[in-house]
Write a protein that holds these residues in place. Structure first.
Motif, PDB file in Angstrom:
ATOM      1  N   HIS A 157      63.035  -5.910 -39.984  1.00 54.16           N
ATOM      2  CA  HIS A 157      62.278  -5.547 -41.185  1.00 54.16           C
ATOM      3  C   HIS A 157      62.504  -4.077 -41.525  1.00 54.16           C
ATOM      4  CE1 HIS A 157      59.520  -4.532 -37.893  1.00 54.16           C
ATOM      5  NE2 HIS A 157      59.232  -3.512 -38.661  1.00 54.16           N
ATOM      6  N   ALA A 166      66.275   1.071 -41.994  1.00 59.06           N
ATOM      7  CA  ALA A 166      66.994   2.149 -41.325  1.00 59.06           C
ATOM      8  C   ALA A 166      67.800   1.592 -40.158  1.00 59.06           C
ATOM      9  CB  ALA A 166      66.022   3.224 -40.848  1.00 59.06           C
ATOM     10  N   ARG A 182      70.714  -0.357 -41.589  1.00 60.30           N
ATOM     11  CA  ARG A 182      71.785   0.529 -42.034  1.00 60.30           C
ATOM     12  C   ARG A 182      72.687   0.917 -40.871  1.00 60.30           C
ATOM     13  NH1 ARG A 182      71.395   6.820 -43.844  1.00 60.30           N
ATOM     14  NH2 ARG A 182      73.330   6.902 -45.013  1.00 60.30           N
ATOM     15  N   TYR A 183      72.071   1.152 -39.736  1.00 61.37           N
ATOM     16  CA  TYR A 183      72.831   1.574 -38.562  1.00 61.37           C
ATOM     17  C   TYR A 183      73.705   0.442 -38.025  1.00 61.37           C
ATOM     18  CZ  TYR A 183      73.744   4.230 -34.304  1.00 61.37           C
ATOM     19  OH  TYR A 183      74.342   4.929 -33.290  1.00 61.37           O
ATOM     20  N   MET A 184      73.202  -0.779 -38.146  1.00 67.54           N
ATOM     21  CA  MET A 184      73.859  -1.896 -37.467  1.00 67.54           C
ATOM     22  C   MET A 184      74.818  -2.702 -38.341  1.00 67.54           C
ATOM     23  SD  MET A 184      72.855  -1.925 -34.352  1.00 67.54           S
ATOM     24  CE  MET A 184      73.453  -3.536 -33.817  1.00 67.54           C
ATOM     25  N   LEU A 219      71.610   0.545 -50.493  1.00 68.81           N
ATOM     26  CA  LEU A 219      70.622   1.607 -50.344  1.00 68.81           C
ATOM     27  C   LEU A 219      70.701   2.618 -51.487  1.00 68.81           C
ATOM     28  CD1 LEU A 219      70.887   2.216 -46.499  1.00 68.81           C
ATOM     29  CD2 LEU A 219      69.023   1.115 -47.724  1.00 68.81           C
ATOM     30  N   ILE A 253      62.814  -0.328 -50.158  1.00 69.36           N
ATOM     31  CA  ILE A 253      63.447   0.952 -49.820  1.00 69.36           C
ATOM     32  C   ILE A 253      62.435   2.086 -49.948  1.00 69.36           C
ATOM     33  CG2 ILE A 253      65.159   2.637 -50.598  1.00 69.36           C
ATOM     34  CD1 ILE A 253      66.995   0.270 -51.197  1.00 69.36           C
ATOM     35  N   ILE A 304      60.098   2.873 -46.804  1.00 69.38           N
ATOM     36  CA  ILE A 304      60.594   3.296 -45.482  1.00 69.38           C
ATOM     37  C   ILE A 304      60.319   4.790 -45.285  1.00 69.38           C
ATOM     38  CG2 ILE A 304      62.619   3.475 -43.976  1.00 69.38           C
ATOM     39  CD1 ILE A 304      62.122   0.621 -44.669  1.00 69.38           C
ATOM     40  N   PRO A 305      59.554   5.155 -44.232  1.00 69.07           N
ATOM     41  CA  PRO A 305      59.305   6.578 -44.006  1.00 69.07           C
ATOM     42  C   PRO A 305      60.588   7.317 -43.624  1.00 69.07           C
ATOM     43  CG  PRO A 305      58.201   5.235 -42.333  1.00 69.07           C
ATOM     44  CD  PRO A 305      58.919   4.301 -43.234  1.00 69.07           C
ATOM     45  N   ILE A 306      60.690   8.550 -44.077  1.00 67.33           N
ATOM     46  CA  ILE A 306      61.897   9.342 -43.845  1.00 67.33           C
ATOM     47  C   ILE A 306      61.590  10.418 -42.811  1.00 67.33           C
ATOM     48  CG2 ILE A 306      63.672  10.777 -44.947  1.00 67.33           C
ATOM     49  CD1 ILE A 306      63.512   7.993 -46.148  1.00 67.33           C
TER      50      ILE A 306
END
Lengths: 322, 317
Positions: free
Chosen positions: B222, B225, B228-230, B252, B264, B267-269
Motif C-alpha cells: 500500500h 514509496a 517505487r523502490y521495487m 509518480l 500520491i 504519502i508522507p515525505i
C-alpha cells in the motif's frame, strides 16, 4: 514556556534474565503548543518513555532515577490518586492500536462520557453531550457516532473517536504513540491532518512517537532519535534532517524510501538491536556503526548528549565517527 | 520468444455471500472485477491500493491458491515458446506448472510452520515435487540459505521459526519460494510487518535475487514509496479494478486518474521542508478523457505505456 520537562529519566524492567534498561538518562522538554517527535526502531524504548510519563508502564517497570516536571511539578513521586488527576485532564495518550481498545459492548459516546464523568463529576449530562458533539466535530466525525457500537465503525473512524476520547478532559499535552500504524496510507493522511488541526485549534502540545521518519518530518517541530533506550540526537526537526550528526540518524534517513526527488539506492541498517540487559554506559551503536573510532570499539566513551549547534544535540560518542 | 511472462485478461474473482434464513439471500462481492495486465520477463509490477481493494485476492487468484471466477491468465511456456492459458492445464501438468509460480506472504510469523525446523520448511516443496534425491535436496537447501544471506547455513537448518527474528523468517520464506526456481513470484506486502531497519535489506535481497535468477515479481503494497523502490511499473487498484497503470516514474510524475493523485498526495515525505500538495478529486478533469473514449474499452492509453481506466470514476472517494 515548557509544559513538560523530563530530566535524566531512567526506567528499568526487572525480568528473570536481569534488569532491562529500557529508558536511559533521557532528558527533553516540550513547549506549550509544540509538537515533539520521538523516532527509532522497534524496542528502542519509545513506548517505554511514553508510558513512564504517565507511569502506566508494566508492573515490573520502575522509574529508578530522574524527574518528570509537568507544569513545573514533579510527577514521579505522586501517588495513584494524585496521578489520576493528571492522567487525561493534564496528559492524555493515544495508544498504539488504540482503535482496538474500545469496549465492544458499550456505545462510543458512553465510553467518552465515562472518562469525562470521572474527572468532572459535577457536570450535567447535557453539558457532557454537548462536549462530546463538539469533540466529534473537531475530529471530523458525525455526532450520530455517539450512539454507535465500535464494531459499526471503520478503523479510521474508530481512531478519530480515540482522538476525541483523548481530548475529552481538555488535556494540555497529548502523547500519540504510533496512532496511524495499523491504518492504510489514505486514512493515515486524514488522521495526521486531523491531529494537526486539533493541535492548532486547541493550542495543545504533542508528543508524537513513530518508527516512520517521514511522518515525523511532517508532524513535528522538534525531534529526538532514540536508540537502545537513549536519545542519541535531538534538535529542531529541520536541522536534524538537514544536518544529521549521529551515524544512526543518518542511517535512518538513508533507509527511508521517498516518492519525490531522485530515486536513490537505500542503505540498509545492518545488525540487530543490542540487548538492553546489564550494559555499561557506553555507546551501544558502536557494534553497528559503519565507521567506529578506536575509542568506541574499546568502549571508553560514556553516552552523553553534547551540543552540536544551537538547539541541536548529539551523543558525544558519535561526534567523530561520521 | 514472447516478451511477456504472464498475461492477465479481464481477471475476475467474485465471492458469493449468503445470509438470512437457510442462506436464501445471496449477494455477490466483486473483489476483483475484470483486471488486465501483463508482466514481461524479468520485470516487476507493483500493485498498490488501499486495504480491501482486492490486491491480495488478485495475488491468490494468480498463484492458483483460489480459483478465479472469470477471465484468462496465460503463462509463457518455455517448451513451446508460446503463451499457454492456465485453464488448459490439469493433473500432472498443473502440478509442474505450479513450480513456476510461488508466493511470499505478508506475515513471516504466521506463514512458517512453528513445529518444523528451517531445513524441513525449505525442503517441503522439493519433497512435494519429488526433485532429486535426499542429498541433492539438502545440498539445495544449503545453497539457497547462503543465497538469502542466512550464513552459515548449518547453524540455521536445525533451528525453529520462533528462534529467528522477523527479518530472518522472511529470508526463510524467500528461500522456500526460490528453491523451486520459479519464474514468477507473487509478493504480498513482504516487508510491511518488518521493522524499518531490516525492511531495506529484505527489499535489496529481493531486487538482487530478481536480477540474478531472472524472476519476475508481482509486488503488492500500500506504500507507493516501497513500490517505487521495487518495481518497474505500478498498477493502482481501487474497488477491484485497476484504474491506472504506467512505468513507475511516469506514474509518480504524471498521474492522471484522480484516485492515483489522491494516493500520491497522501504519502508522507521524509523532508520537513517539503510541503505536500493537497489533492482534492476533481471529476471535471476526468470527464474529458472519458468522453473521448468512444470505443468503450476499459483502459485507454494516454501516453506510451501509460493506461488509465475510464469507468466508474464518479464513485471515487
Amino acid at each position: 514556556m515548557n509544559i513538560l520537562e523530563v530530566k535524566n529519566l531512567d526506567m528499568n524492567y526487572e525480568t528473570l534474565e536481569g534488569n532491562v534498561s529500557a529508558v536511559k538518562n533521557v532528558s527533553f522538554s516540550v513547549k506549550q503548543g509544540e509538537s515533539f517527535g520521538i523516532v527509532g526502531e522497534s524496542g528502542c524504548g519509545k513506548t517505554s518513555v511514553a508510558m513512564s510519563l504517565l507511569q502506566l508502564q508494566a508492573d515490573n517497570g520502575k522509574i529508578t532515577n530522574g524527574e518528570i516536571l509537568f507544569n513545573g511539578k514533579d510527577i514521579v513521586s505522586l501517588n495513584e490518586t494524585e496521578l489520576r488527576d493528571i492522567r487525561w485532564s493534564g496528559i492524555s495518550i493515544v495508544f498504539q492500536g488504540a482503535m482496538n481498545s474500545w469496549n465492544p459492548v458499550v456505545k462510543i459516546g458512553e465510553q467518552i462520557r465515562e472518562a469525562i464523568r470521572e474527572h468532572y463529576p459535577n457536570k450535567s449530562k447535557e453539558d457532557n453531550t454537548n462536549k462530546i458533539n463538539e469533540l466529534f466535530e473537531i475530529v471530523g466525525l458525525d455526532s450520530t457516532i455517539s450512539d454507535r457500537y465500535p464494531h459499526e465503525l471503520s478503523g479510521g473512524m474508530k481512531q478519530r473517536a480515540v482522538i476525541a476520547l483523548a481530548l475529552s478532559c481538555d488535556p494540555k499535552l497529548i502523547i500519540a504513540d504510533e496512532p496511524t500504524t495499523a491504518l492504510d496510507v489514505v486514512i493515515q493522511d486524514q488522521i495526521l491532518k486531523e491531529i494537526r488541526k486539533v493541535q492548532d485549534i486547541l493550542g495543545l502540545s504533542l508528543i508524537y512517537i513513530s518508527h516512520d521518519i517521514a511522518v515525523i518530518a511532517e508532524m513535528t517541530d522538534n525531534m529526538a532519535v532514540m536508540y537502545a533506550g537513549s536519545i542519541v540526537e535531538m534538535g529542531k526537526t529541520k536541522n536534524v534532517f538537514a544536518n544529521p550528526q549521529h551515524s544512526y540518524t543518518r542511517m535512518l534517513l538513508e533507509s527511508t524510501p521517498s516518492i519525490v526527488g531522485e530515486k536513490k539506492k537505500l542503505r540498509s541498517l545492518d545488525g540487530e538491536p543490542p540487548s538492553l540487559i546489564d550494559n555499561d554506559n557506553c555507546c551501544l551503536f558502536s557494534y553497528r556503526c559503519p565507521n567506529p573510532t578506536d575509542d568506541c570499539k574499546n568502549r571508553t566513551v560514556e553516552m552523553q548528549l553534547i551540543k552540536f549547534e544551537d538547539e541541536h544535540y548529539v551523543d558525544q560518542c558519535c561526534k567523530d565517527c561520521g | 520468444m514472447n516478451k511477456n511472462l504472464i498475461e492477465v485478461k479481464n481477471l475476475q474473482k467474485y465471492f458469493e455471500i449468503s445470509s438470512g434464513v437457510f442462506s436464501r439471500n445471496k449477494s455477490i462481492v466483486k473483489a476483483v472485477d475484470g483486471i488486465s495486465f501483463d508482466i514481461p520477463h524479468g520485470s516487476s509490477l507493483g500493485l498498490v491500493g488501499q486495504s480491501g481493494c482486492g490486491k491480495t485476492t488478485t495475488a491468490r487468484a494468480l498463484s492458483l491458491l483460489d480459483p478465479k471466477t472469470g477471465g484468462e491468465v496465460s503463462f509463457y511456456n518455455e517448451d513451446t515458446s508460446s503463451m499457454e492459458s492456465i485453464d488448459e492445464l490439469d493433473g500432472e501438468e498443473l502440478k509442474n506448472f505450479r513450480r513456476n509460480i510461488q508466493m511470499i506472504f505478508q506475515d513471516p510469523y504466521e506463514s512458517l510452520n512453528p513445529r518444523w525446523n528451517i531445513k524441513d520448511i525449505i525442503l517441503e516443496p522439493l519433497n512435494i515435487h519429488n526433485i532429486g534425491n535426499l542429498s541433492d535436496r539438502e545440498e539445495a537447501v544449503y545453497e539457497i540459505l547462503k543465497t538469502v544471506g542466512l550464513t552459515p547455513p548449518e547453524n540455521y537448518m536445525p533451528r525453529f521459526p520462533h528462534e529467528l527474528s522477523g527479518g530472518q523468517r522472511q529470508r526463510v520464506s524467500i528461500a522456500r519460494t526460490l528453491i523451486m526456481k520459479p519464474k514468477f513470484v507473487v509478493c504480498d506486502e513482504p516487508t510491511s510487518m518488518l521493522d524499518v531497519s531490516i525492511r531495506i535489506s529484505i527489499m535489496d535481497l529481493m531486487l538482487n535475487l530478481a536480477k540474478d535468477l531472472e524472476v519476475s515479481y508481482l509486488y503488492i503494497t500500500h506504500d507507493l514509496a516501497v513500490a517505487r523502490y521495487m518495481c518497474d511499473r505500478i498498477a493502482v487498484m481501487f474497488n477491484g479494478k485497476i484504474v491506472e497503470i504506467a512505468e513507475t516514474e511516469e506514474l509518480l510524475n504524471n498521474p492522471i486518474h484522480p484516485y492515483t493523485k489522491r494516493l500520491i498526495s497522501s504519502i508522507p515525505i521524509p523532508d520537513p521542508t517539503y510541503t505536500r500538495a493537497e489533492y482534492k478529486v476533481d471529476f471535471n478533469e476526468l470527464e474529458g478523457i472519458i468522453s473521448s473514449n468512444k470505443e468503450g474499452k476499459d483502459m485507454i492509453e494516454v501516453s506510451k505505456n501509460h493506461f488509465i481506466a475510464t469507468h466508474d470514476v464518479k464513485g471515487l472517494l
